[in-house]
Design an enzyme around this catalytic site. Structure first.
Site: not given
Lengths: 300, 194
Positions: B55, B84, B139-140, B175, B177
């Site tokens: 997030g 993350c 992701i970032r 990630h 997940e």
């Protein structure tokens, strides 16, 4: 381990949809300069939407609304660590190429700007960065997903501070999904033709009981209660446009909306964060808008 | 009683974590365990494991304090599975004062270490303890740039350490997940003796 650049894959559907998933439960705020962007980040926004004017001011200004000046977008990118989004006109894939080049993290192909193409939307699969698109109903949402949108948001009626259209669009999308769930595949195929959406996406939506991508709400959210309302109706998160920086107390309102989304099912917290916020943005009765002032019918 | 896994449900990809842990418990034949979304400090001591999802770390960090959960997470005696933003939050030190980390793992973490979203990538990487390489989605993503003696790096790429274990806790830049591959979830639960 040393990575060979050719072994890395960029801009895949998994990465685009994954980015959208990381925004869930969050508030994305419209900002027009670096100072507002910092206020939004400090308040707990998950991302900011960089604009030249918020939608209510776009309405006032009139004329053709276009992509923001890259200078503004750059300043906002430099000011915050959270993702920065930007709006392009429907169908204007060159504005999208420019925003992707600047380093915008997600592009909103938005009806808030004046459409550049009244027939076609951008082929979003051609880009590395993910796109979010507006929708009023399930057919529109699934057409955008078929074009490559990684996130959907209700269109609502931007710049009005009036949540009624966002509510209508969320009810429409969620209601149509519930109807699909009760259908068999032949009925779903017929429904797919009616709503002009690809059958595979219709079936996937029915089986999951939700859109295949993250579904936010936008277009008229002005108070913590509005934001919580959209969450209870099934939104994965909210966009707040004019509602924050056109309110009497933007800092307090921004924080209150973040907490409202976080505690959307807790009336005690909602009551607490709604206290003493001052005047929200004034707002417009959507029924008084003239035909050419209605934004939600742009794009289909 | 079966294992109790909680997913910190303040912001981020909570439902993906819940479903990945549910699939993992099913694959391990644990039909008495449960996976729940956690929103209150008082629920945390009841758990065997806590996942901190991906997030925005600035947002989650702020909401941890707003919801008075910092103390309960810092005192938690089970294992933490962090991805993350979760990895950023577990760090002892973060390269950005906008995040107040929990300091539960002895590592320094750099946020957005690869750049902007267009630089987000997928790669097949080897992970210590897994026979075959792992399909990782960045992701970032953050990376760990330094670690203490108790921290054991499980995977590294040019930019830094991207998977790490310290005692009961595991943290990932990427990630797990978001893919169907649950080998890292199994490794985490086995590490807790589950």
């Amino acid at each position: 381990m040393t990575m060979n650049l050719e072994d890395l894959r960029f801009g895949t559907e998994l990465i685009k949809r994954g980015f959208a998933s990381m925004q869930k439960g969050g508030v994305i705020m419209d900002v027009v300069n670096a100072e507002q962007a910092r206020i939004a980040e400090e308040a707990g926004a998950v991302a900011v939407m960089s604009l030249e004017r918020v939608p209510a001011d776009i309405r006032k200004a009139g004329g053709v609304a276009r992509m923001a000046d890259p200078k503004i977008v750059h300043e906002i990118i430099d000011a915050v660590s959270i993702p920065v989004m930007g709006k392009v006109r429907i169908g204007h894939f060159v504005e999208a190429q420019i925003l992707e080049n600047i380093g915008v993290d997600m592009i909103d192909e938005s009806e808030v700007l004046t459409p550049a193409d009244e027939e076609y939307h951008i082929v979003k699969t051609a880009f590395t960065v993910p796109f979010v698109c507006g929708a009023r109903n399930l057919g529109e949402a699934l057409r955008r997903i078929a074009e490559g949108a990684a996130m959907i948001r209700t269109k609502g009626e931007a710049g009005t501070g009036n949540v009624v259209e966002a509510v209508r669009h969320m009810h429409a999308i969620m209601g149509e999904i519930r109807v699909l769930q009760g259908m068999d595949d032949s009925e779903r195929a017929a429904r797919a033709r009616e709503i002009e959406a690809p059958f595979e996406l219709v079936r996937e939506t029915a089986e999951r009981g939700r859109l295949p991508v993250v579904n936010f709400s936008a277009g008229g959210i002005a108070t913590p209660a509005d934001a919580a309302l959209m969450m209870q109706l099934g939104a994965d998160g909210v966009f707040v446009g004019s509602g924050i920086f056109l309110s009497e107390n933007p800092v307090k309102t921004a924080r209150a909306i973040v907490e409202a989304v976080n505690n959307f099912e807790n009336p005690a917290v909602l009551a607490e964060v709604s206290r003493g916020l001052g005047d929200p943005m004034k707002g417009i009765d959507v029924h008084t808008l003239k035909e050419d002032e209605v934004l939600r019918f742009r794009g289909r | 009683m079966g294992v109790r896994v909680g997913v910190l449900s303040l912001q981020g990809d909570v439902s993906e974590h819940i479903s990945a842990f549910r699939r993992t418990l099913v694959s391990m034949g644990d039909d008495t365990g449960c996976v729940v979304a956690v929103r209150h400090a008082k629920e945390i001591p009841l758990l065997d494991a806590l996942a901190i999802p991906g997030g925005e770390s600035t947002t989650i960090s702020r909401l941890i304090d707003k919801n008075s959960m910092r103390n309960a997470i810092e005192r938690f005696d089970g294992g933490i599975f962090a991805t993350c933003a979760g990895m950023v939050l577990l760090a002892r030190e973060v390269d950005d004062t906008r995040v107040r980390p929990l300091g539960l793992m002895d590592m320094e973490v750099a946020r957005n270490a690869f750049g902007r979203q267009r630089e987000s990538f997928e790669a097949i990487i080897p992970v210590k303890g897994l026979e075959d390489p792992y399909h990782a989605i960045f992701i970032r993503a953050p990376v760990a740039t330094a670690t203490g003696a108790a921290a054991e790096p499980l995977a590294s790429i040019d930019a830094g350490i991207v998977a790490i274990r310290e005692g009961r806790h595991m943290a990932f830049s990427f990630h797990p997940e978001l893919t169907p591959d649950i080998r890292l979830h199994r490794m985490f639960l086995k590490n807790l003796g589950i």
